[in-house]
Design an enzyme around this catalytic site. Structure first.
Site, mmCIF file in Angstrom:
data_model
loop_
_atom_site.group_PDB
_atom_site.id
_atom_site.type_symbol
_atom_site.label_atom_id
_atom_site.label_comp_id
_atom_site.label_asym_id
_atom_site.label_seq_id
_atom_site.Cartn_x
_atom_site.Cartn_y
_atom_site.Cartn_z
ATOM 1 N N GLN A 77 -37.829 70.391 20.116
ATOM 2 C CA GLN A 77 -36.826 69.666 19.322
ATOM 3 C C GLN A 77 -35.896 68.849 20.232
ATOM 4 O O GLN A 77 -34.680 68.806 20.020
ATOM 5 C CB GLN A 77 -36.025 70.633 18.447
ATOM 6 C CG GLN A 77 -36.764 71.088 17.207
ATOM 7 C CD GLN A 77 -37.004 69.943 16.199
ATOM 8 O OE1 GLN A 77 -36.290 68.945 16.169
ATOM 9 N NE2 GLN A 77 -38.032 70.097 15.374
ATOM 10 N N SER A 78 -36.464 68.184 21.212
ATOM 11 C CA SER A 78 -35.652 67.414 22.156
ATOM 12 C C SER A 78 -35.049 66.173 21.502
ATOM 13 O O SER A 78 -35.777 65.331 20.968
ATOM 14 C CB SER A 78 -36.540 66.990 23.334
ATOM 15 O OG SER A 78 -35.907 66.000 24.115
#
Ligand SMILES: *Cc1c(COP(=O)(O)O)cnc(C)c1O
Length: 339
Positions: A75-76
């Site tokens: 989930q960067s």
């Protein structure tokens, strides 16, 4: 100090707003809390990586790159902003995503930032947790270069001296806003991860002798490691700017007690902070970074470490796109107070 000497793609919506949080301040009964809205940088739901990418992507263009590659957690937010920036500049983007949480939640793995990476046309590749991701990035870049492409690689979080220039710029911008309205800032706090934000800020604040203490609330590494990473990058950034030695080790302070169970895993105080900002101020935080930074801020206010009459600026680094990968943690009873 003239940042205009460095190539830059002007794309972020700047200056970001500086606003007072009246309801949160009243609720906590201590200092006056202000927020610097770097969640509003304008690119694909915003966030702090956009400021860094203005300098990084200019360097990529100057080197004639047709492809950018970077790496981050599933989930960067950095991956998402890089994918969007590459789309804007007509470059291909390939992202290595490390599974740092081991979550099997379908939303964690394909909604939120991952959905947006793909919408922006980036390709992604998964790696197991614990992989040396910057080494994996260089190896993957060599494979793509062998196909004849000109690749520019960006380290995790965009955190190198070029990317940190984006937060030197933010320090100048914030101090300018404070001067324009006669606001004496007693302290700046924010979430710190790959170190570029804090390193750029501390360098910028020292360069203009602002005399405002800065505190990073860690989201991953232990305190000593985090401070060492920030300090090393601040020194390299100051060196790039031609003012080596302006940052001393004592200028770099991190508190990593709000990390909780680990990177990317929210704790009950993270969720409480997200709910407080949402319900009292209409502002969205995230469960990986800004929610943990805000948990630290709230706790320091409650404990009286930040005192009545002080003016604290919380730098909102963004991340709300990640909420859609974390809907499960907001279910009633998902996290008990002791979690
Ligand atoms: C990357 C990130 C941070 C941390 O910034 P670093 O420069 O990596 O230390 C904080 N908040 C959000 C939302 C981020 O995406």
């Amino acid at each position: 100090m003239l940042l205009a000497r460095f190539p830059r793609v002007f794309l972020a919506h700047l200056p970001t707003p500086l606003e007072r949080l009246d309801r949160l301040s009243r609720e906590l009964g201590g200092p006056e809390i202000w927020i610097k809205r770097d969640d509003c940088t304008g690119l694909s739901t915003g966030g702090n990586k956009t400021r860094k990418l203005e300098f990084l992507m200019a360097e990529a263009q100057a080197q004639g790159a047709d492809t950018v590659m970077t790496q981050g957690a599933t989930q960067s937010n950095h991956a998402r902003q890089t994918a969007a920036f590459a789309a804007k500049l007509g470059m291909a983007c390939h992202i290595l995503l490390e599974d740092r949480t081991g979550s099997n939640d379908p939303n964690y793995n394909s909604n939120g930032n991952v959905l947006l990476d793909h919408l922006h046309g980036a390709t992604t590749e998964k790696y197991p947790g614990g992989e040396d991701m910057n080494a994996a990035l260089e190896a993957a870049a060599e494979r793509v270069r062998a196909e004849g492409r000109t690749v520019y690689t960006i380290p995790g979080g965009g955190s190198n001296p070029t990317g940190a220039l984006g937060y030197v710029n933010c320090a100048f911008e914030l101090v300018g806003q404070a001067n324009d309205r006669g606001l004496v800032i007693d302290r700046i706090v924010h979430a710190t991860g790959s170190a570029g934000t804090q390193a750029g800020l501390v360098t910028g604040l020292k360069a203009i002798n602002a005399q405002i203490p800065l505190l990073g609330y860690g989201v991953r590494a232990p305190k000593d490691k985090q401070e060492e990473n920030v300090f090393a990058l601040a020194c390299a950034t100051a060196d790039k700017l031609g003012c080596a030695d302006i940052v001393s080790r004592e200028d770099v302070v991190a508190d990593t007690t709000y990390v909780g169970p680990g990177y990317g895993i929210p704790r009950a105080d993270t969720i409480e902070a997200i709910r407080m900002f949402a319900e009292l101020e209409g502002i969205l935080l995230d469960p990986v970074y800004s929610g943990k930074g805000a948990a630290g801020l709230i706790d320091y206010c409650r404990k009286g470490i930040f005192k009545k009459g002080e003016r604290i600026v919380f730098l909102h680094t963004g991340g709300a796109a990640g909420l859609f990968g974390y809907d499960a943690v907001f279910a009633d009873g998902a996290l008990s107070a002791s979690a």
